[in-house]
Scaffold this motif. Structure first.
Motif, PDB file in Angstrom:
ATOM      1  N   ASN B 184       0.705  -0.996   0.089  1.00  0.00           N
ATOM      2  CA  ASN B 184      -0.120  -0.053   0.131  1.00  0.00           C
ATOM      3  C   ASN B 184       0.712   1.022   0.043  1.00  0.00           C
ATOM      4  O   ASN B 184       0.306   2.494  -0.282  1.00  0.00           O
ATOM      5  N   GLY B 185       2.049   1.057   0.223  1.00  0.00           N
ATOM      6  CA  GLY B 185       2.999   2.136   0.448  1.00  0.00           C
ATOM      7  C   GLY B 185       2.531   3.474   1.440  1.00  0.00           C
ATOM      8  O   GLY B 185       2.824   4.440   1.384  1.00  0.00           O
ATOM      9  N   THR B 186       1.970   2.681   2.577  1.00  0.00           N
ATOM     10  CA  THR B 186       1.445   3.707   3.790  1.00  0.00           C
ATOM     11  C   THR B 186       2.393   3.937   4.620  1.00  0.00           C
ATOM     12  O   THR B 186       3.404   3.135   5.110  1.00  0.00           O
ATOM     13  N   THR B 187       2.873   5.245   4.918  1.00  0.00           N
ATOM     14  CA  THR B 187       3.703   5.837   5.879  1.00  0.00           C
ATOM     15  C   THR B 187       3.175   4.975   7.261  1.00  0.00           C
ATOM     16  O   THR B 187       2.155   5.103   7.462  1.00  0.00           O
ATOM     17  N   SER B 188       4.332   4.626   7.938  1.00  0.00           N
ATOM     18  CA  SER B 188       3.912   3.844   9.073  1.00  0.00           C
ATOM     19  C   SER B 188       4.789   3.970  10.292  1.00  0.00           C
ATOM     20  O   SER B 188       5.897   4.538  10.050  1.00  0.00           O
ATOM     21  N   LEU B 189       4.297   4.249  11.519  1.00  0.00           N
ATOM     22  CA  LEU B 189       4.974   4.500  12.742  1.00  0.00           C
ATOM     23  C   LEU B 189       4.646   3.172  13.715  1.00  0.00           C
ATOM     24  O   LEU B 189       3.395   2.904  13.905  1.00  0.00           O
ATOM     25  N   TYR B 190       5.610   2.608  13.961  1.00  0.00           N
ATOM     26  CA  TYR B 190       5.684   1.145  14.910  1.00  0.00           C
ATOM     27  C   TYR B 190       6.311   1.365  16.010  1.00  0.00           C
ATOM     28  O   TYR B 190       7.531   1.535  16.215  1.00  0.00           O
ATOM     29  N   VAL B 191       5.406   1.009  17.248  1.00  0.00           N
ATOM     30  CA  VAL B 191       6.102   1.129  18.509  1.00  0.00           C
ATOM     31  C   VAL B 191       6.296  -0.166  19.084  1.00  0.00           C
ATOM     32  O   VAL B 191       5.318  -1.358  18.898  1.00  0.00           O
ATOM     33  N   THR B 192       7.303  -0.688  19.564  1.00  0.00           N
ATOM     34  CA  THR B 192       7.681  -2.008  20.064  1.00  0.00           C
ATOM     35  C   THR B 192       9.052  -1.706  20.969  1.00  0.00           C
ATOM     36  O   THR B 192       9.721  -0.940  21.208  1.00  0.00           O
ATOM     37  N   HIS B 193       8.959  -2.861  21.975  1.00  0.00           N
ATOM     38  CA  HIS B 193       9.991  -2.983  22.877  1.00  0.00           C
ATOM     39  C   HIS B 193      10.904  -4.295  22.424  1.00  0.00           C
ATOM     40  O   HIS B 193      12.065  -4.345  23.101  1.00  0.00           O
ATOM     41  N   ASP B 194      10.503  -4.475  21.290  1.00  0.00           N
ATOM     42  CA  ASP B 194      11.229  -6.045  21.006  1.00  0.00           C
ATOM     43  C   ASP B 194      12.445  -5.517  19.690  1.00  0.00           C
ATOM     44  O   ASP B 194      11.855  -5.315  18.677  1.00  0.00           O
ATOM     45  N   GLN B 195      13.569  -5.771  20.043  1.00  0.00           N
ATOM     46  CA  GLN B 195      14.636  -5.204  19.073  1.00  0.00           C
ATOM     47  C   GLN B 195      14.437  -5.931  17.654  1.00  0.00           C
ATOM     48  O   GLN B 195      14.665  -5.304  16.598  1.00  0.00           O
ATOM     49  N   GLU B 196      14.301  -7.364  18.030  1.00  0.00           N
ATOM     50  CA  GLU B 196      14.534  -8.268  16.731  1.00  0.00           C
ATOM     51  C   GLU B 196      13.299  -7.620  15.732  1.00  0.00           C
ATOM     52  O   GLU B 196      13.447  -7.627  14.674  1.00  0.00           O
ATOM     53  N   GLU B 197      12.169  -7.552  16.442  1.00  0.00           N
ATOM     54  CA  GLU B 197      11.076  -7.208  15.698  1.00  0.00           C
ATOM     55  C   GLU B 197      10.971  -5.819  14.979  1.00  0.00           C
ATOM     56  O   GLU B 197      10.910  -5.659  13.954  1.00  0.00           O
ATOM     57  N   ALA B 198      11.643  -4.608  15.809  1.00  0.00           N
ATOM     58  CA  ALA B 198      11.784  -3.566  15.086  1.00  0.00           C
ATOM     59  C   ALA B 198      12.780  -3.657  14.001  1.00  0.00           C
ATOM     60  O   ALA B 198      12.643  -3.127  12.985  1.00  0.00           O
ATOM     61  N   PHE B 199      13.892  -4.231  14.325  1.00  0.00           N
ATOM     62  CA  PHE B 199      14.827  -4.250  13.050  1.00  0.00           C
ATOM     63  C   PHE B 199      14.635  -5.124  11.864  1.00  0.00           C
ATOM     64  O   PHE B 199      14.947  -4.769  10.946  1.00  0.00           O
ATOM     65  N   SER B 200      13.629  -6.213  12.000  1.00  0.00           N
ATOM     66  CA  SER B 200      13.240  -6.903  11.220  1.00  0.00           C
ATOM     67  C   SER B 200      12.040  -6.280  10.335  1.00  0.00           C
ATOM     68  O   SER B 200      12.087  -6.436   8.982  1.00  0.00           O
ATOM     69  N   ILE B 201      11.237  -5.283  10.645  1.00  0.00           N
ATOM     70  CA  ILE B 201      10.180  -4.904  10.003  1.00  0.00           C
ATOM     71  C   ILE B 201      10.588  -3.414   9.505  1.00  0.00           C
ATOM     72  O   ILE B 201       9.792  -2.923   8.639  1.00  0.00           O
ATOM     73  N   SER B 202      11.595  -2.753   9.973  1.00  0.00           N
ATOM     74  CA  SER B 202      11.505  -1.167   9.753  1.00  0.00           C
ATOM     75  C   SER B 202      12.586  -0.872   8.881  1.00  0.00           C
ATOM     76  O   SER B 202      13.499  -1.438   8.548  1.00  0.00           O
ATOM     77  N   ASP B 203      12.510   0.278   8.223  1.00  0.00           N
ATOM     78  CA  ASP B 203      13.215   1.005   7.292  1.00  0.00           C
ATOM     79  C   ASP B 203      14.448   1.724   8.107  1.00  0.00           C
ATOM     80  O   ASP B 203      15.502   1.667   7.936  1.00  0.00           O
ATOM     81  N   ARG B 204      13.819   2.479   9.190  1.00  0.00           N
ATOM     82  CA  ARG B 204      14.618   2.892  10.302  1.00  0.00           C
ATOM     83  C   ARG B 204      14.100   2.696  11.662  1.00  0.00           C
ATOM     84  O   ARG B 204      12.759   2.608  11.778  1.00  0.00           O
ATOM     85  N   VAL B 205      14.984   2.818  12.513  1.00  0.00           N
ATOM     86  CA  VAL B 205      14.559   2.535  14.039  1.00  0.00           C
ATOM     87  C   VAL B 205      14.786   3.688  14.717  1.00  0.00           C
ATOM     88  O   VAL B 205      16.091   3.969  14.766  1.00  0.00           O
ATOM     89  N   ALA B 206      14.217   4.226  15.800  1.00  0.00           N
ATOM     90  CA  ALA B 206      14.594   5.201  16.588  1.00  0.00           C
ATOM     91  C   ALA B 206      14.582   4.658  18.095  1.00  0.00           C
ATOM     92  O   ALA B 206      13.561   4.066  18.408  1.00  0.00           O
ATOM     93  N   ILE B 207      15.873   4.700  18.456  1.00  0.00           N
ATOM     94  CA  ILE B 207      15.935   4.301  20.125  1.00  0.00           C
ATOM     95  C   ILE B 207      15.707   5.214  20.925  1.00  0.00           C
ATOM     96  O   ILE B 207      16.155   6.281  20.893  1.00  0.00           O
ATOM     97  N   MET B 208      14.725   4.835  21.828  1.00  0.00           N
ATOM     98  CA  MET B 208      14.324   5.912  22.749  1.00  0.00           C
ATOM     99  C   MET B 208      14.741   5.458  24.014  1.00  0.00           C
ATOM    100  O   MET B 208      14.823   4.477  24.439  1.00  0.00           O
ATOM    101  N   ASN B 209      15.062   6.610  24.894  1.00  0.00           N
ATOM    102  CA  ASN B 209      15.086   6.488  26.274  1.00  0.00           C
ATOM    103  C   ASN B 209      14.789   7.723  27.265  1.00  0.00           C
ATOM    104  O   ASN B 209      15.210   8.932  26.556  1.00  0.00           O
TER     105      ASN B 209
END
Lengths: 262, 352
Positions: B184-209
């Motif tokens: 669909n080419g939909t712009t997406s924001l994805y929230v997770t605490h699982d590093q493997e999930e974030a890395f496998s699914i994302s174009d870019r990842v923001a690490i927050m603290n």
């Protein structure tokens, strides 16, 4: 294999049922007695005391008042109680804890004190007409049931579905009507029934709020008994009982009684 | 219609506690960016601010050329997928999916058709008449996904959508989410605490603290070149060794760790090295050898990892985890030397 019941426990259970049901049996018996005074066991059988109820205009009039007060009072209490219960659950974290206690106060205060306070504040203080006072008084008396019972079904309500609805383009009030209400329907019906039954059977609050020309059925029963000690009282009580049983039967048939005790 | 999401200097408070600190991030059109962090880092707060369930104390949120900052949630036109699915329990699967179309005033036959087509895409068309209670967790999340996608939102947001699913299903679902999002080419924001999930699914990842974004990069960069000690620890660098430079000779730097352990590091291989730094190494980034140059170590417990042996090592600089080759197993109590491999190590600033 049937479960074994301890004999003492069995006897105890039988006694409990006996004390719960015996007064009802006595009332029904007394209502059918062919005597001019209240007695049990009945001497002879007749339905004339039931017929007599409808001869007495005061019973008919107060029965209608009781129904009107119960319906309007219950409606009013739900109108306040549903939004209150919603807010108390939705903003549980943000709201102070004593606020939910506030809504059960009418149960905690002795009913007679509550009734007297209502008379002082509504009837005398605000000078409201008797009928309006009765409706308002009953609404306040049964408000705890509305808030508590609706609140119980909201306690297990997942508020994130409300957010899901909002994200899909549903405005707040419409979200409440189309997503929240259908999911707490059972609680609302239960609250309505409990509140209705409480209102229609109430004596201690009504006794302070009834006035010249306007009374409720239970108060009329008391007034009647002070003058005539005949089986009419018993037969009115039986009718009142039958109304309650009828409501319960409808509940059982439509929703199942268990959901009242949940 | 693909648009970008821009968050500018967003701050938020719960009471007097500041939970989001001047956060800025921009998600390009069609891109999937994850917010990754442990609980309380502000990732869910950010999502809820964008959804309109919370109000920021300052900052702006823009979607394409629309300013969302003060719009009510129901006017934002964002598809949301929740951790607990948040399906409407009183509606059938089909009505759940059609709900958003109904709000948009689309006629009943048309919305049923579109909802059904979407259910087919997620493989749930045969279950259209069921109530959510009769579905499994994975099926519920597919319905939730279909419900969010059918309104063709310019922005999709996911709040830990896979956390309630079991491990196998999680992997299948994230592939599925990624495919649908790409298609669909939909712009997406994805929230997770699982590093493997974030890395496998994302174009870019923001690490927050603590309400801030520490690093926003592609998974590859984050994994190999974390920018700070916190991020390094977060992406699984087991060993962070604090070191001080004692001597510089051309490109070769001699640095000393606690306990007097000295290492000679080449700036040609490790990059520029400041006087005070942290040497971050994964267990794979330290060669375990019987002798040679490196950190002298006393080997402790040996664990078999399948691809290597992992050793807990006692060194003068503290406990270090290192992986040694399967071809040369060493016993507990043996002496060895740990040598940092430049391509798998990072030089980081010390944290204060």
């Amino acid at each position: 294999m049937p479960t074994r019941i301890h004999p003492i426990l069995g006897a105890f259970a039988i006694l409990v049922f006996f004390f719960l049901l015996a007064p009802l049996v006595i009332i029904v018996g007394a209502a059918l007695s062919d005597t001019t005074f209240l007695t049990f066991p009945p001497q002879g059988l007749t339905l004339r005391w039931f017929a007599n109820i409808f001869q007495i205009e005061a019973f008919r009039r107060t029965a209608i008042t009781s129904l009107q007060v119960a319906l309007l009072g219950t409606g009013l209490s739900l109108l306040i109680g549903i939004p209150a219960a919603y807010a108390l659950n939705r903003y549980r974290v943000e709201l102070p804890r004593w606020l939910s206690t506030l809504f059960v106060l009418p149960i905690l205060v002795p009913e007679i004190v509550f009734g007297f306070a209502l008379m002082k504040s509504i009837t005398i203080g605000l000078g409201l007409p008797v009928f309006i006072s009765l409706v308002v008084g009953h609404a306040l008396l049964i408000l705890p049931y509305s808030v508590r019972v609706v609140g119980a079904s909201l306690a297990s309500f997942d508020f994130s579905i409300e957010e899901a609805a909002r994200s899909l383009g549903c405005p707040p009030l419409k979200t409440f009507m189309t997503v929240v209400l259908p999911n707490i329907r059972a609680g609302v019906i239960a609250a309505f029934i409990l509140a209705f039954i409480t209102s229609i059977n109430d004596v201690s609050v009504s006794v302070f709020l009834t006035g010249p020309g306007i009374s409720t059925l239970p108060i009329q029963i008391l007034a009647h008994m002070e003058q005539f000690f005949d089986p009419t009282i018993a037969s009115v009580s039986v009718l009142l009982m039958l109304v309650t049983v009828g409501v319960m039967a409808i509940v059982e048939a439509t929703l199942g009684l268990t959901f009242l005790t949940k | 219609m693909t648009v970008s999401l821009t968050i500018e200097n967003l701050s938020a408070h719960y009471g007097t506690t500041q939970v989001l600190k001047d956060l800025s991030i921009s998600v390009a059109a069609g891109e999937l960016v994850s917010l990754l962090g442990s609980s309380g880092c502000g990732k869910t707060t950010t999502l809820r601010l964008v959804a309109g369930f919370l109000q920021p104390t300052s900052g702006r949120i823009r979607l394409g050329d629309r300013d969302l900052t003060t719009l009510p949630a129901h006017a934002r036109d964002i598809g949301l997928v929740f951790q607990n699915y948040a399906l409407f329990p009183h509606l059938t699967v089909l009505d759940n999916v059609a709900f958003g179309l109904k709000q948009r005033g689309i006629a009943k036959p048309d919305r049923a058709k579109r909802a059904m087509a979407m259910l087919e895409r997620v493989g749930l068309a045969p279950l259209a008449d069921r109530l959510p209670a009769a579905l499994s967790g994975g099926q519920k999340q597919r319905v939730a996904l279909a419900r969010a996608l059918v309104i063709e939102p310019p922005l999709l947001m996911f709040d830990e959508p896979l956390s309630n699913l079991d491990a196998k299903l999680r992997i299948d679902m994230r592939v599925e989410i990624r495919q649908l999002q790409r298609a669909n080419g939909t712009t997406s924001l994805y929230v997770t605490h699982d590093q493997e999930e974030a890395f496998s699914i994302s174009d870019r990842v923001a690490i927050m603290n603590a309400g801030r974004i520490l690093q926003l990069d592609t998974p590859e960069v984050l994994y190999q070149k974390p920018a700070s000690a916190f991020v390094a620890r977060f992406v699984g660098f087991e060993n962070l060794i604090r070191m001080k430079v004692v001597e510089r000779q051309a490109a070769i730097v001699t640095a000393e760790a606690a306990g007097g352990t000295r290492l000679h590091l080449s700036q040609d291989l490790f990059g520029p090295i400041k006087d005070d730094f942290i040497l971050a190494c994964r267990a794979d980034g330290l060669a375990v050898r019987r002798d040679g140059e490196g950190i002298p170590a006393l080997l402790g417990t040996r664990t078999y990892l399948g691809r290597a042996y992992q050793y807990k090592c006692e060194t003068a600089a503290g406990e270090i985890t290192a992986n040694g080759p399967l071809s040369d197993p060493l016993d507990a109590g043996a002496r060895a030397v740990l040598t940092p491999l430049p391509e798998q190590c990072c030089i980081l600033d010390p944290e204060d």
